[in-house]
Structures are given as structure tokens and as C-alpha cells.
Design an enzyme around this catalytic site. Structure first.
Site, PDB file in Angstrom:
ATOM      1  CG  ASP A  11      -1.779   1.236   1.331  1.00 23.43           C
ATOM      2  OD1 ASP A  11      -2.393   1.589   0.306  1.00 23.43           O
ATOM      3  OD2 ASP A  11      -1.837   1.883   2.391  1.00 23.43           O
ATOM      4  CB  SER A  12       0.142   4.731  -0.831  1.00 25.40           C
ATOM      5  OG  SER A  12      -1.074   4.770  -0.105  1.00 25.40           O
ATOM      6  CB  CYS A  74      -2.671   1.209  -2.636  1.00 25.24           C
ATOM      7  SG  CYS A  74      -2.840   2.937  -3.034  1.00 25.24           S
ATOM      8  CD  GLU A 154      -2.877   8.322   7.273  1.00 25.30           C
ATOM      9  OE1 GLU A 154      -1.884   8.934   7.674  1.00 25.30           O
ATOM     10  OE2 GLU A 154      -2.849   7.487   6.344  1.00 25.30           O
ATOM     11  CB  CYS A 186     -10.124   5.012  -0.373  1.00 26.64           C
ATOM     12  SG  CYS A 186      -8.712   5.736   0.480  1.00 26.64           S
ATOM     13  CG  HIS A 188      -7.235   5.959   4.781  1.00 26.77           C
ATOM     14  ND1 HIS A 188      -6.372   5.393   3.862  1.00 26.77           N
ATOM     15  CD2 HIS A 188      -6.460   6.627   5.668  1.00 26.77           C
ATOM     16  CE1 HIS A 188      -5.128   5.702   4.190  1.00 26.77           C
ATOM     17  NE2 HIS A 188      -5.150   6.453   5.281  1.00 26.77           N
TER      18      HIS A 188
END
Ligand code: DGL
Length: 270
Positions: A11-12, A74, A154, A186, A188
Site C-alpha cells: 500500500d502507499s 492501495c 489518520e 480507498c 481508509h
């Protein structure tokens, strides 16, 4: 490379741990290497060329570590770099788009499907292309970039009043253009599922990591590569964390995504 080889997840950054969490749930007897490109995150506002370049470097690292499967956790990399990743890999590759598209098509009744993701994911139109690839059913895809969701998650502001305001603004179009299914495109966004469901009651949410894990079971099963260590009670699955930077918030954010404490990551340069 054999049944005991690890699954490589990249993932990024840290967000892909939401995908790893689903893999551990569905494939608990596997070993994993999780690579987070934390020095260069976010990918979501970068050009397709840059996302491809970074993704190739991550995949090269995983291939050098003898993985039996590559999971592109990702969504931005899955949307913009999956073809180049597949070209360079001699092991199967799972991205986040097709498993979620298949799940959305199975779920929708009205044929109106919403997709939310980073700017780079939405502008790639990967979900629209994925739908065309696997069905000739008439479906309408309504998409919306939600770039602020990444820093908000985050920050841990999952139930903050500001998050509710921002989410209402982003999701407004889905209320007007009534959808019955929404793809959380996504890493997140699964952490915001509860809030999203409150804003869009009755809309079915598609978690990409969950459906990608189910695809992984099928692919590894077909190739005879599923771990058979479940019969051996002395062996616990290992998860190795590898990152390109260790930001000060790493442990706090990582355990929020994964639901348990993360062991010390190894810092590497790509
Ligand atoms: N992991 C990215 C994604 O799923 C979100 C974070 C980023 O922009 O790099 O699209």
C-alpha cells in the site's frame, strides 16, 4: 515459492492494514509481508505515471522476497498501475477493483452504484471500466472523490463533528441520485463505514479488502498454494511489517487500522 511462502501486501502507507485485517480474517494460516510506502504517501493526489513508478518499486521488493501472491491493497495503485504490476509479476496479482465490482454487481438491485475514492482513483474511471469488463447488465456508476477522508481517518476523527459535516457534503450527490450500493474505494474508508451508513441509510457498503480476500482464497486454492499449516498447532502466522519511513504516529495509526498492536517495522529504501 511454495505453500509456506508469504503473501505480499503493499500500500502507499498504513491504510492498507484495513485490507490486511480482512486477509488475516479470511486466510488466518498464511504468512504475510506488508509493505507500506510511508515515505511517499499519499499516492491519491499523484499522477498515474508516478503511481506506476512507485508501485513497480514496491512490487519488485515483494517479488525479491519470494511472495506467492501480490495484493495491491492501495485502490489508487490498483486503479492506475495494475497492468504494469501484472506485467512484471510471475506470481498472481490481486487488485482492489475487480473483487469490489463483482460484489457490487451481485448486491445492487436498482443498478445504481456509487463509488468513492481518492482523486487519482476516481479520475482513472477504473470502476466504470471494471463494470464494462465483467457485465453487459445496464448499470450506472456515480462517483465522488473524497480526498479529505484520508487525513481525517489518520487523525482518528472517526466520529468528530467536522468529519460528519465533510462526509455529508461529499455524500450529498448519492442522496439526490439514489444509489443502493456504495463501493468504499480507498483503504481508509472502511473505518468510516458507520458514519457513512448513518448518512446513507439502507445503502449496502462494499469493503474491497473483504472481497479481495475471498478472491485470494480461490486463486491460491486453484494453484494449490493455500497454506496447509492449519493442521500444525505449533506454527503461528507471521506478519512482517516493512516501511519506507516510520512516522511518529505509526504505531497508533497502524493499530487503529489493524485492531491490534503492530510489531516494530523494518525500515527499507526502495
Ligand atoms: N491507500 C490509498 C488508496 O487506497 C489512500 C492513501 C493515499 O492517497 O495514498 O487509494
Amino acid at each position: 515459492m511454495d505453500k509456506k511462502s508469504p503473501i505480499g501486501v503493499f500500500d502507499s502507507g498504513i491504510g492498507g492494514l484495513s485490507v490486511l485485517k480482512q486477509f488475516i480474517r479470511f486466510l488466518p494460516y498464511e504468512h504475510y509481508i506488508y509493505l507500506g510506502d510511508t515515505a511517499r504517501v499519499p499516492y491519491g493526489n499523484k499522477s498515474p505515471q508516478t503511481v506506476q513508478e512507485y508501485s513497480k518499486q514496491c512490487v519488485k521488493y515483494l517479488l525479491n522476497h519470494d511472495v506467492k501472491l501480490i495484493v495491491v491493497a492501495c485502490n489508487t495503485a490498483s486503479s492506475n498501475a495494475l497492468d504494469v504490476i501484472k506485467e512484471m509479476s510471475d506470481v498472481p496479482v490481486i487488485g482492489m477493483i475487480i473483487p469490489a465490482v463483482q460484489a457490487a454487481l451481485r448486491t445492487t438491485i436498482s443498478g445504481k452504484i456509487g463509488v468513492i475514492g481518492t482523486r487519482a482513483t476516481i479520475s482513472s474511471q477504473s470502476y466504470e471500466k471494471g463494470m464494462l469488463e465483467i457485465t453487459n447488465k445496464k448499470v450506472e456508476v456515480i462517483s465522488q472523490a473524497c480526498p479529505l477522508f484520508v487525513p481525517i481517518v489518520e487523525e482518528g476523527w472517526l466520529r468528530h463533528p467536522a468529519t460528519k459535516l465533510i462526509a455529508e457534503e461529499y455524500l450529498e450527490k448519492f442522496k439526490k441520485d439514489t444509489i443502493d450500493t456504495l463501493v468504499l474505494g480507498c483503504t481508509h474508508y472502511p473505518l468510516l463505514s458507520q458514519l457513512i451508513s448513518e448518512i446513507l441509510p439502507g445503502v449496502m457498503l462494499i469493503d474491497s479488502g473483504e472481497h479481495a480476500s475471498v478472491s485470494a482464497i480461490r486463486i491460491l486454492g486453484e494453484k494449490g498454494l493455500l497454506s496447509d499449516e492449519k493442521d500444525d498447532y505449533d506454527i503461528r502466522h507471521e506478519i512482517k511489517f516493512v516501511v519506507t519511513d516510520v512516522p511518529s504516529t505509526f504505531f497508533e495509526v497502524a493499530s487503529r487500522f489493524l485492531g491490534f498492536e503492530v510489531s516494530q517495522p523494518e525500515k527499507i529504501s526502495l
